[in-house]
Design a protein around this motif. Structure first.
Motif, PDB file in Angstrom:
ATOM      1  N   UNK A  15       0.837  -1.209   0.000  1.00 16.53           N
ATOM      2  CA  UNK A  15       0.000   0.000   0.000  1.00 16.53           C
ATOM      3  C   UNK A  15       0.869   1.256   0.000  1.00 16.53           C
ATOM      4  N   UNK A  16       1.913   1.228   0.789  1.00 17.80           N
ATOM      5  CA  UNK A  16       2.813   2.368   0.871  1.00 17.80           C
ATOM      6  C   UNK A  16       3.493   2.611  -0.478  1.00 17.80           C
ATOM      7  N   UNK A  17       3.955   1.553  -1.109  1.00 19.50           N
ATOM      8  CA  UNK A  17       4.595   1.658  -2.416  1.00 19.50           C
ATOM      9  C   UNK A  17       3.598   2.160  -3.457  1.00 19.50           C
ATOM     10  N   UNK A  18       2.352   1.669  -3.407  1.00 16.16           N
ATOM     11  CA  UNK A  18       1.316   2.093  -4.348  1.00 16.16           C
ATOM     12  C   UNK A  18       1.018   3.576  -4.173  1.00 16.16           C
ATOM     13  N   UNK A  19       0.901   4.032  -2.926  1.00 11.67           N
ATOM     14  CA  UNK A  19       0.638   5.454  -2.674  1.00 11.67           C
ATOM     15  C   UNK A  19       1.777   6.319  -3.215  1.00 11.67           C
TER      16      UNK A  19
END
Length: 90
Positions: A15-19
Motif C-alpha cells: 500500500x505504501x509503495x502504491x501510494x
C-alpha cells in the motif's frame, strides 16, 4: 497487536509503495500539463513577427502585369526554359 517501525507487513508495504507511485504519477501528470500550458503560452504572440508590407500601388501592379506578359511561358519553344526574377517588392 502493536507493529514496530520497520516491521510493516507485506500488505502495508505494498500500500505504501502504491501510494508513492500514485503520487509520483500524479506529480508527473501535473508537470506535463504545466509544461504543455507553458509551451502554448510561449507559442502565442500578441504581435506578428513579420512586419506587414504596404499594399501594392496600381502602378506596381501594372508593372508586374507587363513583366509577366513579357515572360509568358506559353510563348517558349518546346524544350526551352525561361527564368523570371522578382525583387521583394514585386
Amino acid at each position: 497487536m502493536r507493529v514496530e517501525a520497520g516491521q510493516l507487513d507485506a500488505a502495508a508495504r505494498a500500500r505504501s509503495r502504491f501510494r508513492f507511485l500514485a503520487g509520483l504519477a500524479l506529480a508527473a501528470l501535473a508537470a506535463a500539463a504545466l509544461a504543455a500550458a507553458g509551451a502554448l503560452f510561449l507559442a502565442l504572440d500578441t504581435r506578428p513577427r513579420v512586419p506587414a508590407m504596404a499594399a501594392p500601388t496600381a502602378e506596381e501592379v501594372g508593372g508586374l502585369k507587363k513583366t509577366l506578359e513579357r515572360q509568358d511561358p506559353r510563348r517558349l519553344k518546346p524544350g526551352e526554359m525561361g527564368t523570371l526574377s522578382l525583387d521583394r517588392r514585386e
